[in-house]
Design an enzyme around this catalytic site. Structure first.
Site, mmCIF file in Angstrom:
data_model
loop_
_atom_site.group_PDB
_atom_site.id
_atom_site.type_symbol
_atom_site.label_atom_id
_atom_site.label_comp_id
_atom_site.label_asym_id
_atom_site.label_seq_id
_atom_site.Cartn_x
_atom_site.Cartn_y
_atom_site.Cartn_z
ATOM 1 N N PHE A 196 1.968 22.989 19.352
ATOM 2 C CA PHE A 196 3.163 22.268 18.523
ATOM 3 C C PHE A 196 4.601 22.649 19.505
ATOM 4 O O PHE A 196 5.178 22.004 19.071
ATOM 5 C CB PHE A 196 3.179 22.695 16.921
ATOM 6 N N ARG B 148 1.100 -1.092 0.014
ATOM 7 C CA ARG B 148 -0.047 0.166 -0.062
ATOM 8 C C ARG B 148 0.643 1.242 0.407
ATOM 9 O O ARG B 148 0.724 2.415 -0.310
ATOM 10 C CB ARG B 148 -0.789 -0.106 0.904
ATOM 11 N N ARG C 21 -2.165 11.057 3.812
ATOM 12 C CA ARG C 21 -2.592 10.219 5.311
ATOM 13 C C ARG C 21 -4.238 10.148 4.911
ATOM 14 O O ARG C 21 -4.292 9.208 6.060
ATOM 15 C CB ARG C 21 -2.675 11.656 5.996
ATOM 16 N N GLY D 28 10.785 13.564 -1.579
ATOM 17 C CA GLY D 28 11.570 13.816 -0.523
ATOM 18 C C GLY D 28 11.307 15.274 -0.034
ATOM 19 O O GLY D 28 11.346 16.365 0.024
ATOM 20 N N THR E 207 10.622 14.661 4.442
ATOM 21 C CA THR E 207 11.643 14.923 5.271
ATOM 22 C C THR E 207 12.832 14.388 5.623
ATOM 23 O O THR E 207 13.483 13.815 4.348
ATOM 24 C CB THR E 207 11.140 12.898 6.269
ATOM 25 N N GLU F 274 3.928 9.828 8.095
ATOM 26 C CA GLU F 274 2.852 10.735 6.784
ATOM 27 C C GLU F 274 1.909 11.755 8.420
ATOM 28 O O GLU F 274 0.873 12.106 8.982
ATOM 29 C CB GLU F 274 1.698 10.564 6.500
ATOM 30 N N LEU G 30 0.294 15.336 1.349
ATOM 31 C CA LEU G 30 0.267 14.546 2.407
ATOM 32 C C LEU G 30 -1.102 14.492 3.234
ATOM 33 O O LEU G 30 -0.879 13.252 3.395
ATOM 34 C CB LEU G 30 1.367 15.069 3.617
#
Ligand code: TGC
Length: 386
Positions: free
Chosen positions: A385, A92, A245, A132, A134, A365, A241
């Protein structure tokens, strides 16, 4: 073909076409993946040879319209992700990285020329892509990325490094996000470009039938038109993302469903103290808890899928699904493993493999913590955060 748990008759919420397409992917997984996954997992290889078959099924960039892509609904895409992950998270993940990340980046943010050049080959599985974002020093906080791109004599020059990048060592093209004078921008990088190196990360205890890499970028020179023109700032990669996700919300429930079904079969067939394991109250409690989690998680995925198809799905709602379905799926897989006793720690049975895979899935993710705080921000209006 395996039957899904039917406590709530979730199939009655699907159209005949959705069920037909879902069953097609399920048949592919049961015939082409399930019989071979233990070997791939044990050997730590991603089976590139099945990529053309996945392309044939229209699984690559399947939510994208035009350019050779299937243009299917979000629910169709989710159902496919669920079936693939019932086989293995690694398979997946291939479809997610290729379609939801690399192809989505080009489809959402690319020029018409870029779309024409790359998407048809990627949909056909002839070109593998990676994404790319991260970095070794910037995972949850991509705003802290160190990779740079600067314009020099009409060329972009990229320097930096990326980590945990799915498919990078087998990819022909990479979408690389880098800091520029204008803010974060995305670049289409053919992986044969001098200065681009991808090295698989070895000795993983999770997602072994999948490739994750370190990428090193040393003075990678690209033409000026390698930049994705329609993405400026982190919103660009975050919009991709969201797609990946979303697929995870469904995929995690595929791994959980498979684990539950394996445990149910085992408990029915296995005798202990002169009766089937399934006849014990403690076993039934575990099976019921598993079935409830799978069915509730699948309902959640379907609800979010319908919202997405209606154009109303919000990022914090994706976080609800990603956070909760991953952690519930891990719980189901671990509980299923306990019913298998010692046999459950071998590759003869899937739950322990799924549970190990899902440790990666809950991390990439957006970790549990990132999604939890995203939901917290939506509830309180306060970002916690930092
Ligand atoms: P923040 O200020 O909140 O946002 C910056 C800009 O982005 C927008 N935005 C989004 N847009 C669409 N969808 C979303 N989900 C969005 N989230 C944020 C936001 O509106 C803003 O736009 P604008 O136009 O105002 O500039 O950013 P922040 O720096 O405060 O970060 C917030 C936080 C923590 C939620 C974010 O950094 C985050 O999501 N972190 C997790 C990152 C993550 O998931 N990393 C894993 C990626 S996986 C990977 O790289 C490997 S690829 C998979 C593989 O290859 O296998």
């Amino acid at each position: 073909m395996t039957a899904s748990p039917t406590l709530l008759d979730i199939d009655s919420l699907l159209t005949a076409e959705e069920i037909e397409h879902r069953d097609e992917v399920r048949a592919f997984v049961e015939s082409r993946i399930t019989p071979r996954i233990a070997g791939w997992y044990s050997d730590g290889v991603f089976p590139v040879e099945i990529v053309p078959e996945m392309a044939q099924l229209g699984l690559l960039g399947m939510h994208i319209k035009g350019y050779g892509c299937a243009g299917r609904s979000a629910v169709d895409y989710g159902l496919a992700a669920m079936e693939l992950e019932a086989g293995d998270s690694g398979l997946r993940t291939f479809v997610s990285v290729q379609g939801s990340l690399a192809m989505s980046a080009i489809a959402k943010h690319g020029s018409e020329e870029q779309k024409q050049k790359w998407l048809p080959g990627m949909a056909a599985g002839e070109i593998i892509g990676c994404f790319g974002l991260t970095e070794p020093g910037a995972g949850s906080d991509p705003a802290n990325m160190a990779t740079t791109a600067r314009l020099e004599g009409g060329e972009w020059v990229l320097n930096g490094s990326k980590r945990w990048i799915g498919l990078a060592s087998i990819a022909q093209v990479a979408v690389i996000w880098a800091r520029t004078d204008q803010g974060v921008r995305g670049f289409i990088v053919p992986t044969e470009t001098p200065g681009f190196t991808a090295t698989p990360i070895e000795q993983k205890l999770s997602m072994r039938a999948s490739v994750q890499c370190d990428i090193d970028l040393q003075d990678v020179r690209l033409p000026e038109d390698a930049m994705l023109p329609n993405a400026l700032g982190l919103r660009g990669p975050f919009e991709c993302l969201n797609e990946a996700r979303y697929g995870i919300i469904w995929g995690a429930m595929g791994a959980a469903r498979d684990s539950y079904e394996v445990a149910l079969r085992y408990a029915s067939d296995r005798s202990v103290f002169d009766k089937p394991l399934a006849a014990f109250q403690l076993t039934q409690q575990k099976l019921v808890e598993m079935a409830l989690k799978v069915e509730k998680g699948t309902l959640l995925a379907l609800h979010l899928g319908r919202l997405k198809d209606a154009g109303r799905l919000q990022p914090h709602q994706i976080s609800v699904g990603k956070l909760d379905n991953c952690r519930e799926a891990i719980d189901v897989c671990q509980s299923a493993r306990t019913l298998l006793g010692g046999n459950g720690i071998t590759l003869d049975y899937s739950p322990f493999r799924h549970a190990n895979n899902l440790e990666s899935v809950r991390t990439y993710e957006g970790t549990d913590e990132i999604h939890l705080l995203t939901i917290g921000r939506a509830l309180t209006g306060i970002a916690a955060f930092r």
